[in-house]
Enzyme design. Structure first.
Site, PDB file in Angstrom:
ATOM      1  N   HIS A 636       0.819  -1.217   0.000  1.00  0.00           N
ATOM      2  CA  HIS A 636       0.000   0.000   0.000  1.00  0.00           C
ATOM      3  C   HIS A 636       0.853   1.267   0.000  1.00  0.00           C
ATOM      4  O   HIS A 636       0.347   2.348  -0.296  1.00  0.00           O
ATOM      5  CB  HIS A 636      -0.976  -0.005   1.185  1.00  0.00           C
ATOM      6  CG  HIS A 636      -0.362   0.275   2.511  1.00  0.00           C
ATOM      7  ND1 HIS A 636      -0.016  -0.717   3.414  1.00  0.00           N
ATOM      8  CD2 HIS A 636      -0.031   1.439   3.122  1.00  0.00           C
ATOM      9  CE1 HIS A 636       0.481  -0.174   4.501  1.00  0.00           C
ATOM     10  NE2 HIS A 636       0.490   1.132   4.347  1.00  0.00           N
ATOM     11  N   ASP A 684      -0.704  -7.528   1.047  1.00  0.00           N
ATOM     12  CA  ASP A 684      -0.047  -6.227   1.230  1.00  0.00           C
ATOM     13  C   ASP A 684       1.453  -6.413   1.419  1.00  0.00           C
ATOM     14  O   ASP A 684       1.985  -6.289   2.527  1.00  0.00           O
ATOM     15  CB  ASP A 684      -0.663  -5.509   2.437  1.00  0.00           C
ATOM     16  CG  ASP A 684      -0.242  -4.048   2.525  1.00  0.00           C
ATOM     17  OD1 ASP A 684       0.340  -3.539   1.548  1.00  0.00           O
ATOM     18  OD2 ASP A 684      -0.493  -3.419   3.572  1.00  0.00           O
ATOM     19  N   SER A 780       4.230   2.111   8.358  1.00  0.00           N
ATOM     20  CA  SER A 780       3.800   1.152   7.337  1.00  0.00           C
ATOM     21  C   SER A 780       4.985   0.585   6.568  1.00  0.00           C
ATOM     22  O   SER A 780       5.894   1.316   6.168  1.00  0.00           O
ATOM     23  CB  SER A 780       2.838   1.824   6.355  1.00  0.00           C
ATOM     24  OG  SER A 780       1.621   2.136   6.975  1.00  0.00           O
TER      25      SER A 780
END
Length: 833
Positions: A636, A684, A780
């Site tokens: 992402h 992901d 992330s």
């Protein structure tokens, strides 16, 4: 120099004190006194004439003044030249590429010849119209020119005009040029009538279809190839035979490769491009790629009416793509060919197909036929539509659909990336995955509509259909998985993911193991998992004894199998050929064990695999070092055209404080998992290849973390660490300048699913249920590091993916489960094997 200012005869009013010069002369004796005038006695003597003063405009002064004049002239000329160069360099050219359909002019064959009078006349007319649109707009002072590159036929009638628009403006103002702004000017210039309910309007006398207007930013290299006199590797093909295969072959061993193939078929037909093989060693998927466009100019895949598919890896698997119109563009780019680059392909003319059928299902409780996406096995084109109606022979039977590598789920407010399904008036989204699923409709009459994506060409779909007993979807003695599959009840809660979505391993009652039973000793999920569950330790005995290979056993390089789980790189040689400990030079033990919420400052060198990824100079995501050239992060972080371009990305390794990295490398390549779903964050995961491998001399501060073995078993409650420079609290506006660390524990998968509901087998939860420790924005892609007790090595168990807020009670963080992607990682980084 101004002549009037240097002329000695200028007016006295212009004189200044500084203009008067005094000459002092030394003479012997006394200075003569001033004599008084005498009265004349007799005849007067003749008065002496005063000495003439030397003129100012003499030769010496002329030379000086001329030299000064030349110096001033040279300085002025140099200044003007510098200002001109500076002004020229500070301006940038902005290129936009687009097309629209003119409905009131019929296509002529002469338009295919760019030297023909007909083409030049039409191009001039369109260019004058576009010039008038933009020279009277807010961007008029920046507008330079428009160029018509192609005029083609199309299946809707009229002309399809492909064109370029060029703007020139100061670099500092380049941000005002958004695609939407430039496109809006053109669209707003088309006059439409309220009474006329069609999409056709008037643009300076031309009847233009509003729905056909497409305009977006282009590349200078593409513009030069399209309008330059030297077209290089560019070819135009017109195909008018339905039974012929037109070959496309190109190869190069060195230099630069930039080829454009424009394919046009007869009106009313489509083009199918079949790629047999492609050889391309890509630096990245932006500069090195083969791209297929649904137009005659390279208009990006973000456009509504156009599709684009990019290939940047060598392949020998046959792939085919179908256009939505009678034209297609194929580009092959590589700025620097190292070895061999090229393609072997062909294209053919095919008729349009209708995707609809009414099917009477006769068999009971079995699959009896197949339906597929349009033009199967080709990638199906955007904006396609299919309609199917199924009818069973009995009212007690429903319709079962078995999808291969695909799944459909209820449509959410986010919309659908890969088109949508309407099944008996209920809306669903489709997504690709690596296993099959079954979708059941409890009705004897089923109406299904598939509306393809409006932007993308998608992978081909194959769906088996059949009937099932509505009152008993699965046979007796079977468990119904969330994926729709049916598995034997005996395989429920056995530690093996038989359903592919782990639904058979959720909500299991944890009971004391029956250590003395033969079933437990042979097949129990707790056997040889590295944890002693029986008091006498028998569950961890004889774990490396050779047994027949199954999906539950570990397999050595010489095909010998045993029961021991997590045997890969555990510091103990188990295989006779030592294959279980090969390629394990990763992750020394951290000397300290003392976006992270509730975390504390780490110490320098504690987490040598931690990476900070910067986008256009700013920290954006985290990553983990897995080799000298490769990093592992979250997909992402790179979603979208802008973020998927590796050019603006840099990787900062061996860094403790932001801005003080021991090693910085540009990112050469970004590989996002092909099944990544931006709606659910499934799959992901992404790999990044560095342009420069980090040096061995920095091994004390930079080290790879170990990749877990395939199907790694982890237990809830196990302590792990999450690290990053993300926000310390959810309300913070920026991340931490110092690398943060926080201890978290792995959360039971059942609790994770109960909390979020949309957890897949490729995800895991970790955190503290009180909410004291968690990852947050900016973390992330960073690592969830777990230390293995057997040898003290650190394992990359998870990748920071998503969650509800940051550090909220009862909402742990969700991580990508790395053990599910080990074969995918090895595909791109075989050195880890």
């Amino acid at each position: 120099m101004d002549k009037e200012k240097s002329d000695p005869s200028c007016k006295s009013s212009d004189l200044k004190i500084s203009n008067i010069s005094i000459q002092v002369v030394s003479v012997p004796g006394k200075l003569p006194g001033r004599r008084l005038p005498r009265k004349p006695i007799g005849k007067a003597r003749p008065r002496k004439q005063p000495k003439k003063r030397a003129p100012f405009w003499n030769v010496q002064n002329k030379i000086i003044l001329f030299t000064v004049f030349l110096f001033i002239l040279a300085v002025t000329a140099w200044t003007l030249l510098w200002l001109y160069i500076s002004k020229t360099d500070s301006k940038d050219a902005f290129y936009f590429v687009g097309m629209f359909r003119i409905t009131n002019i019929e296509f002529l064959p002469e338009y295919r010849q760019k030297e023909s009078r007909e083409f030049l006349s039409m191009a001039k007319t369109v260019q004058q119209v576009v010039n008038l649109v933009y020279t009277t707009s807010a961007f008029s002072k920046f507008y330079k020119q428009s160029v018509v590159a192609d005029v083609s036929s199309n299946n809707k009638g009229g002309l399809l005009v492909h064109f370029w628009i060029v703007f020139v403006m100061p670099h500092a103002k380049g941000h005002i040029f958004c695609e939407e702004c430039v496109a809006a000017i053109l669209k707003d210039s088309i006059q439409t009538s309220i009474t006329n309910r069609t999409s056709v309007g008037t643009l300076q006398g031309l009847a233009v279809d509003m729905d056909s207007v497409v305009l977006n930013a282009g590349l200078r290299s593409d513009y030069s190839s399209a309008v330059g006199s030297d077209n290089g590797c560019s070819q135009y093909f017109y195909a008018d035979h339905l039974t012929l295969r037109y070959p496309l072959e190109i190869s190069a061993t060195s230099g630069q490769l930039m080829c454009h193939f424009k394919l046009v078929a007869i009106v009313g037909y489509l083009i199918r491009l079949s790629i047999e093989s492609i050889q391309l060693e890509a630096d990245n998927c932006i500069t090195d790629s083969l791209t297929v466009y649904d137009s005659l100019l390279p208009i990006r895949i973000t456009c509504v009416l156009l599709s684009g598919y990019r290939i940047c890896e060598p392949t020998r698997t046959l792939m085919s793509f179908v256009s939505t119109n009678n034209l297609m563009l194929v580009t092959l780019k590589s700025p620097y060919v190292r070895r061999l680059a090229g393609i072997r392909a062909y294209f053919e003319v095919i008729p349009e197909q209708k995707c609809e059928n009414t099917i009477l299902v006769k068999e009971i409780n079995s699959f009896e036929g197949k339906i597929s996406s349009p033009y199967y096995p080709s990638y199906y084109p955007p904006k396609c539509k299919c309609n199917w109606t199924f009818q069973t022979s009995l009212s007690t039977l429903g319709i079962a659909l078995k999808f291969h590598n695909y799944s459909i789920t209820k449509k959410s407010m986010k919309g659908c990336e890969h088109g949508w399904w309407e099944i008996n008036e209920h809306m669903y989204c489709g997504s690709y995955m690596d296993h099959e699923t079954i979708f059941r409709v409890p009705s004897p009459l089923v109406h299904i509509q598939l509306q393809c994506s409006s932007r993308l060409s998608d992978k081909p779909l194959l769906v088996e259909y059949g009937s099932y007993n509505i009152s008993q979807p699965c046979p007796a003695g079977s468990f119904r998985c969330s994926s729709g599959l049916c598995v034997p009840q005996a395989q429920r809660c056995d530690g093996v993911n038989d359903c592919f979505d782990e639904s058979d391993e959720l909500f299991c009652v944890t009971a004391k193991p029956a250590c003395n039973t033969s079933i437990f000793r042979q097949h129990g999920p707790l056997v040889c998992d590295g944890f002693q569950d029986c008091e006498d330790g028998q569950d961890e005995q004889n774990c490396t004894r050779s047994i027949p290979c199954t999906n539950r056993t570990f397999k050595c390089g010489n095909d010998i199998c045993f029961r021991k789980q997590n045997a890969q790189c555990d510091g103990i040689v188990d295989c006779p050929d030592r294959s279980d400990e090969e390629g394990c030079g990763c992750s020394r033990s951290s000397p300290f064990l003392h976006r992270v919420v509730g975390g504390s400052d780490s110490q320098e060198g504690t987490w040598p695999w931690q990476v900070s990824l910067h986008f256009v100079g700013s920290a954006h995501c985290g990553a983990s070092v897995i080799s000298r050239e490769w990093l592992l992060s979250a997909a992402h972080c790179f979603h979208g055209n802008r973020l998927s371009d590796p050019t603006p990305w840099t990787a900062h390794l061996g860094m403790y404080v932001q801005g003080n990295a021991k090693f910085v490398s540009p990112v050469r390549r970004i590989v996002v998992h092909e099944y990544y779903n931006s709606q659910t964050f499934d799959y992901d995961i992404a790999l990044l290849q560095l342009s420069i491998a980090w040096p061995e001399t920095l091994r004390q501060l930079i080290q790879p973390i170990c990749i877990p073995p395939v199907g790694q078993r982890v237990r809830s409650g196990e302590k792990c660490w999450v690290t990053g420079w993300g926000r310390r609290h959810e309300a913070d506006s920026k991340g931490s300048p110092i690398l943060q660390q926080a201890e978290v524990e792995l959360i039971d998968q059942t609790v994770c699913v109960s909390t979020y509901g949309i957890i897949t087998s490729r995800m895991l939860c970790a955190g503290v249920m009180s909410g004291k420790s968690d990852a947050c924005k900016g973390d992330s892609g960073g690592p969830l590091s777990c230390r293995r007790k057997s040898d003290g090595k650190w394992i990359l168990t998870g990748i920071v993916s998503w969650g509800y807020g940051c550090g909220r009670p009862n909402f742990p963080g969700v991580y990508t489960r790395v053990s599910n992607f080990v074969p995918w990682i090895h595909k791109y980084v075989p050195s880890l094997l």
